[in-house]
Design a protein around this motif. Structure first.
Motif, mmCIF file in Angstrom:
data_model
loop_
_atom_site.group_PDB
_atom_site.id
_atom_site.type_symbol
_atom_site.label_atom_id
_atom_site.label_comp_id
_atom_site.label_asym_id
_atom_site.label_seq_id
_atom_site.Cartn_x
_atom_site.Cartn_y
_atom_site.Cartn_z
ATOM 1 N N ASP A 73 0.516 -1.367 -0.429
ATOM 2 C CA ASP A 73 -0.324 0.202 -0.314
ATOM 3 C C ASP A 73 0.834 1.141 0.223
ATOM 4 O O ASP A 73 0.524 2.020 1.226
ATOM 5 C CB ASP A 73 -0.340 0.037 1.397
ATOM 6 C CG ASP A 73 -2.294 0.972 1.329
ATOM 7 O OD1 ASP A 73 -1.776 1.916 -0.652
ATOM 8 O OD2 ASP A 73 -3.000 1.003 2.175
ATOM 9 N N CYS A 111 0.211 4.900 1.215
ATOM 10 C CA CYS A 111 -0.834 5.148 1.987
ATOM 11 C C CYS A 111 -0.554 6.295 2.719
ATOM 12 O O CYS A 111 0.264 6.810 3.369
ATOM 13 C CB CYS A 111 -0.564 3.782 2.597
ATOM 14 S SG CYS A 111 -2.981 3.868 3.928
ATOM 15 N N HIS A 140 -9.307 1.583 6.363
ATOM 16 C CA HIS A 140 -9.069 3.551 5.606
ATOM 17 C C HIS A 140 -10.035 3.738 6.270
ATOM 18 O O HIS A 140 -11.092 3.188 6.158
ATOM 19 C CB HIS A 140 -8.395 2.612 4.221
ATOM 20 C CG HIS A 140 -7.321 2.238 3.652
ATOM 21 N ND1 HIS A 140 -7.455 0.919 3.376
ATOM 22 C CD2 HIS A 140 -6.432 2.913 4.029
ATOM 23 C CE1 HIS A 140 -5.692 0.388 3.346
ATOM 24 N NE2 HIS A 140 -5.703 1.745 3.747
ATOM 25 N N HIS A 183 -7.430 8.429 5.090
ATOM 26 C CA HIS A 183 -6.889 7.421 5.255
ATOM 27 C C HIS A 183 -6.760 6.437 3.881
ATOM 28 O O HIS A 183 -7.668 5.931 4.067
ATOM 29 C CB HIS A 183 -6.724 7.113 6.992
ATOM 30 C CG HIS A 183 -5.949 5.608 6.721
ATOM 31 N ND1 HIS A 183 -6.130 4.656 7.390
ATOM 32 C CD2 HIS A 183 -4.554 5.843 6.764
ATOM 33 C CE1 HIS A 183 -5.310 3.410 7.378
ATOM 34 N NE2 HIS A 183 -4.720 4.216 6.908
HETATM 35 MN MN MN Z 1 -2.746 1.456 3.885
#
Ligand code: MN
Ligand code: 5GP
Ligand code: MN
Length: 460
Positions: A93, A96, A213, A244
């Motif tokens: 990810d 992120c 998230h 997020h």
């Molecule tokens: Mn993430």
């Protein structure tokens, strides 16, 4: 087991017994926070990484939200390397991160229209009532140059909701994105479906993604550092919202492809690293990897920007022409140049001198806006949250306590696409944020600027 561990009451020092020459890894962890042996194992293994053709780990440090990671690297790890990079120390990810906005809307007025706001947001975030369409040239410019490139090639908001004038605001705001949201990428990483000329529709853009998230509406509960809060546009009592999310399928594609490539590039004559984590040393491959990572990172910057545009647009529909300015946007999974080598953060927020640091708590606890102090021993990094104390599995299965009160869900307004998310992500799954933040203030890593209380949280 197999570890040499010492503790001075605040910082653990860990090293693999089998590898006494590896640098010792440090974990800042106050005595009242839970400790998991597996995370220490992962951290010590990261510090002991080496490659037969050279390159080295210079320093490894973990933040107090540190907990075991699924792919062999603990969440909350920061690793400084020279002559090699470690794709697994960022994970899939890529970029992120957290994005924070404030809005001059009275909280009472907002809550009075809660249902209308929730209905619109559910449509945008869960049921695709938005349509993300943009020119292939804008997408290419994004992947190659990041947000500034994307803005140059974009004539109207790809969510089709705001006037052209708003692009001016987005342009001004890119100064409040970490590194300007502008990394040097390689557009050939664009997913095949998006590579043709003309208007492209990317179903992944402006989506939150699963797990923890979120998009959360908050209230600025307390301002502690008035001067900095004012400079950053933050006032007590304001409405705020936090996003997020990361690079979605783009990061997964880049991350997985390169994790296979580093494994394949491992010299046949050397034994596979026990940890399953492979460093990359060939300078040409290192350059190529970093460009691929930057490409996914650019995509994530736009994903968060568009998610915030969805919120901003919805607020404007309900409350008139509010500005809702960006406070800061900052990645917590990324590799960047650092003192002649590289610094890879996996679940750690940059905390450079005078830079804003965003530390979320949970849907039932406060989140923190802090300022970094550039602490070198902490590799200028802070925690990127409270950190998981209990796994998703232990929250949802095995006779776990499901009463609202025990889960910390009393008074929590969670709008989740999947019902189980409320339980997996309940406040009781996370460490106490006050202690996580307090230990980092004490260690001169960050200072508090403001605290934010959640009003409602959207999770897929
Ligand atoms: Mn993430
Ligand atoms: P990660 O990036 O490792 O997936 O998670 C970052 C942090 O976000 C977690 O450690 C946790 O403290 C925080 N967090 C998770 N869910 C929520 C939420 O719903 N609201 C807020 N404010 N923070 C959350
Ligand atoms: Mn994250």
């Amino acid at each position: 087991e197999g570890l040499d561990v010492t503790y001075d009451g605040r910082v653990y020092t860990v090293r693999l017994l089998a590898d006494p020459h590896a640098p010792a890894a440090e974990v800042l962890l106050p005595p009242d926070l839970p400790v998991e042996g597996k995370a220490f194992q992962q951290l010590a293994a990261l510090a002991a990484l080496h490659h037969p053709d050279g390159g080295r780990v210079k320093q490894v440090r973990a933040t107090p939200d540190f907990h075991p990671g699924d792919s062999g690297v603990a969440i909350g790890s920061v690793v400084h390397t020279e002559g090699m990079v470690v794709p697994g120390a960022v994970g899939t990810d890529i970029n992120c991160g957290m994005r924070l906005h404030v809005a001059d809307i009275p909280v009472d007025a907002f809550l009075a229209r809660r249902d209308a706001f929730v209905e619109r947001m559910k449509g945008h975030c869960f049921f695709g009532t938005r349509d993300v369409a943009q020119g292939s040239r804008a997408l290419e410019a994004l992947l190659r140059d990041g947000l500034p490139g994307w803005l140059l090639e974009t004539q109207e908001n790809p969510l089709g909701m705001s006037a052209r004038a708003d692009l001016g605001q987005l342009d001004r705001e890119s100064a409040r994105v970490y590194l300007g949201g502008a990394l040097e990428g390689d557009p050939s990483w664009a997913p095949t479906g998006l590579r043709r000329e003309g208007v492209v529709r990317d179903p992944g853009l402006a989506t939150i993604g699963g797990g923890n998230h979120f998009v959360e509406v908050q209230r600025v509960e307390a301002v502690v550092d008035r001067a900095r809060a004012r400079a950053w546009g933050v006032r007590e009592g304001q409405l705020a919202f936090m996003v997020h999310s990361g690079s979605r399928d783009m990061g997964k594609h880049v991350g997985r492809t390169w994790q296979e490539r580093v494994r394949a590039a491992w010299p046949a004559s050397a034994p596979f690293p026990e940890s399953g984590i492979f460093p990359l040393v060939d300078p040409e491959k290192v350059r190529e990897y970093l460009k691929a990572e930057a490409t996914a990172a650019n995509y994530a910057f736009l994903n968060r920007l568009l998610l915030a545009e969805l919120v901003r647009h919805t607020l404007r529909e309900l409350f008139g022409d509010v500005e809702a300015p960006l406070v800061y946007d900052v990645p917590h999974n990324i590799t960047l140049p650092w003192e002649g080598g590289w610094l890879a953060r996996k679940g750690a927020c940059p905390a450079e001198d005078e830079q804003p640091v965003i530390i979320p708590g949970s849907m039932g606890a406060e989140s923190y806006l802090m300022r970094g102090l550039g602490n070198a021993r902490a590799l200028a990094s802070a925690s990127h949250g409270a950190g998981r104390a209990r796994s998703r599995f232990s929250m949802s299965r095995g006779g776990a306590e499901h009463r609202e009160e025990a889960l910390g869900l009393t008074g929590v307004d969670c709008i989740a696409l999947r019902a189980e998310r409320r339980i997996e992500e309940a406040p009781a799954a996370y460490k106490p944020i006050g202690s996580v933040v307090g230990s980092q203030v004490e260690a001169d890593i960050v200072r508090e600027v403001a605290r934010l209380r959640p009003l409602m949280t959207f999770k897929a």
